[in-house]
Scaffold this motif. Sequence first.
Motif, PDB file in Angstrom:
ATOM      1  N   ASP A  84       0.826  -1.212   0.000  1.00  0.00           N
ATOM      2  CA  ASP A  84       0.000   0.000   0.000  1.00  0.00           C
ATOM      3  C   ASP A  84       0.855   1.256   0.000  1.00  0.00           C
ATOM      4  O   ASP A  84       0.348   2.360  -0.239  1.00  0.00           O
ATOM      5  CB  ASP A  84      -0.993   0.011   1.172  1.00  0.00           C
ATOM      6  CG  ASP A  84      -0.339  -0.126   2.529  1.00  0.00           C
ATOM      7  OD1 ASP A  84       0.638  -0.888   2.642  1.00  0.00           O
ATOM      8  OD2 ASP A  84      -0.808   0.501   3.490  1.00  0.00           O
ATOM      9  N   HIS A  85       2.178   1.094   0.221  1.00  0.00           N
ATOM     10  CA  HIS A  85       3.110   2.215   0.105  1.00  0.00           C
ATOM     11  C   HIS A  85       4.125   2.000  -1.017  1.00  0.00           C
ATOM     12  O   HIS A  85       4.474   2.935  -1.724  1.00  0.00           O
ATOM     13  CB  HIS A  85       3.854   2.429   1.429  1.00  0.00           C
ATOM     14  CG  HIS A  85       2.954   2.486   2.608  1.00  0.00           C
ATOM     15  ND1 HIS A  85       2.041   3.503   2.784  1.00  0.00           N
ATOM     16  CD2 HIS A  85       2.777   1.641   3.653  1.00  0.00           C
ATOM     17  CE1 HIS A  85       1.348   3.280   3.889  1.00  0.00           C
ATOM     18  NE2 HIS A  85       1.772   2.156   4.428  1.00  0.00           N
ATOM     19  N   SER A  86       4.572   0.764  -1.151  1.00  0.00           N
ATOM     20  CA  SER A  86       5.640   0.503  -2.126  1.00  0.00           C
ATOM     21  C   SER A  86       5.115   0.150  -3.512  1.00  0.00           C
ATOM     22  O   SER A  86       5.892   0.059  -4.460  1.00  0.00           O
ATOM     23  CB  SER A  86       6.536  -0.643  -1.620  1.00  0.00           C
ATOM     24  OG  SER A  86       5.856  -1.884  -1.668  1.00  0.00           O
ATOM     25  N   GLY A  87       3.795  -0.036  -3.647  1.00  0.00           N
ATOM     26  CA  GLY A  87       3.249  -0.446  -4.932  1.00  0.00           C
ATOM     27  C   GLY A  87       3.579   0.492  -6.073  1.00  0.00           C
ATOM     28  O   GLY A  87       3.608   0.101  -7.243  1.00  0.00           O
ATOM     29  N   SER A  88       3.853   1.739  -5.748  1.00  0.00           N
ATOM     30  CA  SER A  88       4.133   2.754  -6.772  1.00  0.00           C
ATOM     31  C   SER A  88       5.604   2.816  -7.170  1.00  0.00           C
ATOM     32  O   SER A  88       5.967   3.605  -8.052  1.00  0.00           O
ATOM     33  CB  SER A  88       3.699   4.127  -6.246  1.00  0.00           C
ATOM     34  OG  SER A  88       4.348   4.418  -5.021  1.00  0.00           O
TER      35      SER A  88
END
Length: 397
Positions: A84-88
Amino acid sequence: MNIRNITDGISYVGVNDRTTHRFEALWPLPAGVSYNSYIVKGSSKTALIDGVEISECDKLLSNIREIAGTEAPDYLVINHMEPDHSGSIKVLRSFFPEMTIVGNAKTLEMVKGFYGIEDNLLKVADNDTIALGGLTLTFKLTPMVHWPETMMTYVNERNVLFSGDGFGCFGAINGGVIDNETDVEYYIPEMYRYYSNIVGKYGVFVQKALAKLKDLKIDYICSTHGPVWHDEVKRIGGIYDKLSRYEAETGVVIVYGSMYGNTEEMAEAIASRLAEKGIKNIRVHNASYSHLSYILSDIFRYKGLIIGAPTYSNTLYPPIESVMQAIKTRELKNRVVATFGSYTWAPQAVKRINSVLEEAKMLTPDMVSVEAKQAPSAKTLADCAALADSVASQLLS
């Protein structure tokens, strides 16, 4: 766009998610959730602190450009690798190919494992620093809050802590980003729920992290979910300290399952007697209807815990079995407990509940259990009143 200047050289560029139904595909999000990202801009270098969930990456890119224009961030600091934070990360790297990804050894292993990225990485250790020109990033490793790679980043010159998931909460940002711009009380229950659902198992590691942070002057806590804490820094730190020591407020949570109303009758009798004895904070959950998320939130918030269920197929009623497993997984401690239940021919429910409590090291010599065969009798209801008396006495003494 919730773009805000937090303090000189530090901006919020996070995004809201008001469409995802369940966090981690488990926990309800009736008020949405924010994925918080920040820009720290020094005189010579710029760092992006944390990313967002992949579906919200376009919004993040737009926010970055609003702040930085055509200038690419020099660094992407990853405090926590949960997607939810590193997906980008892959998208951000495609837009900013020269951007160095910063993380500790475990973080960079996960960057490779999740996203196949092995180039232009910078490994940092505890208390390492990066100078941005007038602003300095200092890294504090805080493993198991709540993944093994988690860390926090501190800006020395601004007394700002980027805390990853620590001090976070559910709930989208409703206009105001910093706590003094918004209704803080709206988010406090969502902090209890977030902690109990996501972080609850790791109290000992939260305590270690708090010890590592205790000598820092912190004017702002910038977590990856929820508002930026400023006026409420002391209060929020206190809540996390209390929760991670498994301390709780005076009150009782009654969690029960009932197929045909017999166990429910016992639960209602216990609740009524608790009120007579002066307990005001009473939370009653029918486990077949209340979501586990909210049950756990109340269990972490209040010191009394009374659990009841009927026997089902010679074992424990499944909704209560799920609650018991969640309690055991989170290594709950320091509760005043009692149990009750009913059966038709095989007295298994209370035995099974007590067995899990024993495994969890939550049984105490003062614990009272009550069990009804078929429907509760007048004696059973009197025993329920005595159970409530025992719990109330322990809580109010």
